[in-house]
Structure formats: structure tokens, C-alpha cells
Design a protein around this motif. Structure first.
Motif, PDB file in Angstrom:
ATOM      1  N   GLY A 231       0.799  -1.215   0.000  1.00  0.00           N
ATOM      2  CA  GLY A 231       0.000   0.000   0.000  1.00  0.00           C
ATOM      3  C   GLY A 231       0.835   1.270   0.000  1.00  0.00           C
ATOM      4  O   GLY A 231       0.344   2.323  -0.359  1.00  0.00           O
ATOM      5  N   ALA A 232       2.095   1.202   0.402  1.00  0.00           N
ATOM      6  CA  ALA A 232       2.916   2.397   0.455  1.00  0.00           C
ATOM      7  C   ALA A 232       3.515   2.723  -0.914  1.00  0.00           C
ATOM      8  O   ALA A 232       3.713   3.874  -1.240  1.00  0.00           O
ATOM      9  N   VAL A 233       3.805   1.709  -1.677  1.00  0.00           N
ATOM     10  CA  VAL A 233       4.333   1.874  -3.027  1.00  0.00           C
ATOM     11  C   VAL A 233       3.692   0.832  -3.917  1.00  0.00           C
ATOM     12  O   VAL A 233       3.215  -0.184  -3.452  1.00  0.00           O
ATOM     13  N   LEU A 234       3.692   1.107  -5.208  1.00  0.00           N
ATOM     14  CA  LEU A 234       3.186   0.133  -6.162  1.00  0.00           C
ATOM     15  C   LEU A 234       4.323  -0.843  -6.429  1.00  0.00           C
ATOM     16  O   LEU A 234       5.305  -0.506  -7.078  1.00  0.00           O
ATOM     17  N   THR A 235       4.210  -2.043  -5.907  1.00  0.00           N
ATOM     18  CA  THR A 235       5.276  -3.025  -6.014  1.00  0.00           C
ATOM     19  C   THR A 235       5.227  -3.763  -7.345  1.00  0.00           C
ATOM     20  O   THR A 235       4.207  -3.752  -8.040  1.00  0.00           O
ATOM     21  N   ALA A 236       6.312  -4.432  -7.664  1.00  0.00           N
ATOM     22  CA  ALA A 236       6.370  -5.240  -8.888  1.00  0.00           C
ATOM     23  C   ALA A 236       5.296  -6.324  -8.860  1.00  0.00           C
ATOM     24  O   ALA A 236       4.661  -6.604  -9.885  1.00  0.00           O
ATOM     25  N   ASP A 237       5.078  -6.932  -7.710  1.00  0.00           N
ATOM     26  CA  ASP A 237       4.044  -7.975  -7.604  1.00  0.00           C
ATOM     27  C   ASP A 237       2.649  -7.401  -7.844  1.00  0.00           C
ATOM     28  O   ASP A 237       1.812  -8.044  -8.474  1.00  0.00           O
ATOM     29  N   GLU A 238       2.408  -6.210  -7.338  1.00  0.00           N
ATOM     30  CA  GLU A 238       1.103  -5.578  -7.557  1.00  0.00           C
ATOM     31  C   GLU A 238       0.903  -5.238  -9.028  1.00  0.00           C
ATOM     32  O   GLU A 238      -0.185  -5.420  -9.578  1.00  0.00           O
ATOM     33  N   VAL A 239       1.959  -4.772  -9.686  1.00  0.00           N
ATOM     34  CA  VAL A 239       1.860  -4.472 -11.116  1.00  0.00           C
ATOM     35  C   VAL A 239       1.635  -5.755 -11.905  1.00  0.00           C
ATOM     36  O   VAL A 239       0.842  -5.782 -12.853  1.00  0.00           O
TER      37      VAL A 239
ATOM     38  N   ALA B   2       7.499   6.253 -13.069  1.00  0.00           N
ATOM     39  CA  ALA B   2       6.311   5.489 -12.690  1.00  0.00           C
ATOM     40  C   ALA B   2       5.056   6.354 -12.770  1.00  0.00           C
ATOM     41  O   ALA B   2       4.009   5.910 -13.255  1.00  0.00           O
ATOM     42  N   THR B   3       5.167   7.595 -12.327  1.00  0.00           N
ATOM     43  CA  THR B   3       4.031   8.513 -12.407  1.00  0.00           C
ATOM     44  C   THR B   3       3.653   8.771 -13.858  1.00  0.00           C
ATOM     45  O   THR B   3       2.470   8.768 -14.213  1.00  0.00           O
ATOM     46  N   ASP B   4       4.655   8.970 -14.708  1.00  0.00           N
ATOM     47  CA  ASP B   4       4.390   9.146 -16.138  1.00  0.00           C
ATOM     48  C   ASP B   4       3.668   7.932 -16.717  1.00  0.00           C
ATOM     49  O   ASP B   4       2.722   8.063 -17.493  1.00  0.00           O
ATOM     50  N   ALA B   5       4.113   6.742 -16.328  1.00  0.00           N
ATOM     51  CA  ALA B   5       3.477   5.508 -16.818  1.00  0.00           C
ATOM     52  C   ALA B   5       2.033   5.404 -16.325  1.00  0.00           C
ATOM     53  O   ALA B   5       1.152   4.979 -17.079  1.00  0.00           O
ATOM     54  N   LEU B   6       1.786   5.804 -15.091  1.00  0.00           N
ATOM     55  CA  LEU B   6       0.416   5.765 -14.568  1.00  0.00           C
ATOM     56  C   LEU B   6      -0.492   6.749 -15.289  1.00  0.00           C
ATOM     57  O   LEU B   6      -1.657   6.445 -15.569  1.00  0.00           O
ATOM     58  N   PHE B   7       0.035   7.940 -15.617  1.00  0.00           N
ATOM     59  CA  PHE B   7      -0.765   8.893 -16.391  1.00  0.00           C
ATOM     60  C   PHE B   7      -1.040   8.352 -17.792  1.00  0.00           C
ATOM     61  O   PHE B   7      -2.139   8.505 -18.321  1.00  0.00           O
ATOM     62  N   LYS B   8      -0.047   7.729 -18.388  1.00  0.00           N
ATOM     63  CA  LYS B   8      -0.242   7.113 -19.701  1.00  0.00           C
ATOM     64  C   LYS B   8      -1.300   6.018 -19.612  1.00  0.00           C
ATOM     65  O   LYS B   8      -2.195   5.937 -20.451  1.00  0.00           O
TER      66      LYS B   8
ATOM     67  N   ALA C 265      -1.630  -2.586 -25.716  1.00  0.00           N
ATOM     68  CA  ALA C 265      -1.102  -1.267 -25.360  1.00  0.00           C
ATOM     69  C   ALA C 265      -1.012  -1.097 -23.840  1.00  0.00           C
ATOM     70  O   ALA C 265       0.008  -0.634 -23.311  1.00  0.00           O
ATOM     71  N   VAL C 266      -2.064  -1.480 -23.153  1.00  0.00           N
ATOM     72  CA  VAL C 266      -2.082  -1.374 -21.684  1.00  0.00           C
ATOM     73  C   VAL C 266      -1.053  -2.320 -21.073  1.00  0.00           C
ATOM     74  O   VAL C 266      -0.325  -1.955 -20.142  1.00  0.00           O
ATOM     75  N   SER C 267      -0.946  -3.514 -21.617  1.00  0.00           N
ATOM     76  CA  SER C 267       0.051  -4.474 -21.121  1.00  0.00           C
ATOM     77  C   SER C 267       1.469  -3.941 -21.285  1.00  0.00           C
ATOM     78  O   SER C 267       2.323  -4.139 -20.413  1.00  0.00           O
ATOM     79  N   ALA C 268       1.734  -3.254 -22.403  1.00  0.00           N
ATOM     80  CA  ALA C 268       3.063  -2.672 -22.625  1.00  0.00           C
ATOM     81  C   ALA C 268       3.366  -1.589 -21.589  1.00  0.00           C
ATOM     82  O   ALA C 268       4.489  -1.508 -21.069  1.00  0.00           O
ATOM     83  N   THR C 269       2.389  -0.766 -21.276  1.00  0.00           N
ATOM     84  CA  THR C 269       2.572   0.273 -20.258  1.00  0.00           C
ATOM     85  C   THR C 269       2.820  -0.356 -18.892  1.00  0.00           C
ATOM     86  O   THR C 269       3.717   0.069 -18.149  1.00  0.00           O
ATOM     87  N   LEU C 270       2.051  -1.383 -18.572  1.00  0.00           N
ATOM     88  CA  LEU C 270       2.223  -2.068 -17.285  1.00  0.00           C
ATOM     89  C   LEU C 270       3.557  -2.809 -17.227  1.00  0.00           C
ATOM     90  O   LEU C 270       4.171  -2.901 -16.157  1.00  0.00           O
ATOM     91  N   LYS C 271       4.017  -3.303 -18.355  1.00  0.00           N
ATOM     92  CA  LYS C 271       5.327  -3.968 -18.394  1.00  0.00           C
ATOM     93  C   LYS C 271       6.421  -2.977 -18.025  1.00  0.00           C
ATOM     94  O   LYS C 271       7.319  -3.287 -17.235  1.00  0.00           O
ATOM     95  N   ALA C 272       6.360  -1.779 -18.607  1.00  0.00           N
ATOM     96  CA  ALA C 272       7.347  -0.743 -18.298  1.00  0.00           C
ATOM     97  C   ALA C 272       7.291  -0.365 -16.816  1.00  0.00           C
ATOM     98  O   ALA C 272       8.327  -0.213 -16.161  1.00  0.00           O
ATOM     99  N   LEU C 273       6.092  -0.248 -16.287  1.00  0.00           N
ATOM    100  CA  LEU C 273       5.910   0.076 -14.868  1.00  0.00           C
ATOM    101  C   LEU C 273       6.461  -1.049 -13.992  1.00  0.00           C
ATOM    102  O   LEU C 273       7.120  -0.808 -12.976  1.00  0.00           O
TER     103      LEU C 273
END
Length: 130
Positions: free
Chosen positions: A22-30, A107-113, A49-57
Motif C-alpha cells: 500500500g505504500a508503493v506500487l510493487t512489482a508484484d502488484e503491477v 512510474a508517475t508518467d506511466a500511470l498517467f499514460k 497497449a495497456v500491457s506494454a505500459t504495465l510492463k514498463a511500470l
């Protein structure tokens, strides 16, 4: 030292794994979010497209988790040696803080994307799914 770095260190030492849920978006959560994409989004092209963004995150999160753990080990070793390592510890913390800042920006940029790629309902379904 910057207050943020002390908060990060507290999270690391208190959680044992370097990640507090809950404090950070972890790799497992992504990774969990990535698994939900095919359920939440029907269109195959949008799924990709969404999977590619989540992969980068995911890659950002994994890289930082590894770096964070490595820094924690360095700091633990320096602390255990009881030597006058204040300057070296400060260097490790400064490096970690700089890396954190850069990774959080990406990470913030990826979330906005990601937000732009999803409908409001898809966003809700993706982030509120259990």
C-alpha cells in the motif's frame, strides 16, 4: 538527510522485504494488474497497449526493489561495522534518494499514460479488483 529517505528506510527495515503493501506500487502488484488486463479490457489492441505500459511500470518497480534491497544491505553492513562511516552512509542514502526520485517520475508518467489508455470503468475495475 531528507525526510523521504528516512521514511523509505523505515519501510525497508520494518517490512523485512523492502516493500510495505500500500505504500508503493510493487512489482508484484503491477504483475497482478497485468494479469487482470485481459479480463477488464475486451479489445485485443488496447489490451496490448495497456500491457506494454504495465510492463514498463513493472520493470521500474522491480529495478527499484532490487536497488533498494542492495542499498539496505550496504547500510546494514556499514552500521554493523560500527566504524565512522557516516559519509559513506550519506552517499548511499543520497544515491538511493536520487534513484527513487527518478523512478517515481517515470512510474508517475506511466500511470498517467495508463490512465489515458483506460476508460473510467476499466480503471476502476483494474485497480479495485481483488
Amino acid at each position: 538527510f531528507d525526510e523521504m529517505i528516512w521514511a523509505l528506510l523505515a519501510m525497508y527495515f520494518l517490512s523485512g522485504t523492502g516493500v510495505v503493501s500500500g505504500a508503493v506500487l510493487t512489482a508484484d502488484e503491477v504483475a497482478t494488474l497485468r494479469d487482470q488486463v485481459s479480463i477488464v479490457i475486451e479489445d485485443a489492441d488496447r489490451q496490448k497497449a495497456v500491457s506494454a505500459t504495465l510492463k514498463a511500470l513493472h520493470e521500474e518497480a522491480r529495478a527499484f526493489e532490487k536497488s533498494f534491497a542492495k542499498s539496505g544491505k550496504k547500510l546494514s553492513k556499514l552500521y554493523a561495522e560500527h566504524a565512522d562511516n557516516r559519509e559513506l552512509m550519506s552517499t548511499v542514502l543520497d544515491g538511493l534518494n536520487a534513484e527513487w526520485s527518478g523512478r517515481q517520475t517515470r512510474a508517475t508518467d506511466a500511470l498517467f499514460k495508463l490512465r489515458g489508455q483506460l476508460t473510467e470503468q476499466e480503471w476502476t475495475d483494474l485497480f479495485e479488483s481483488d
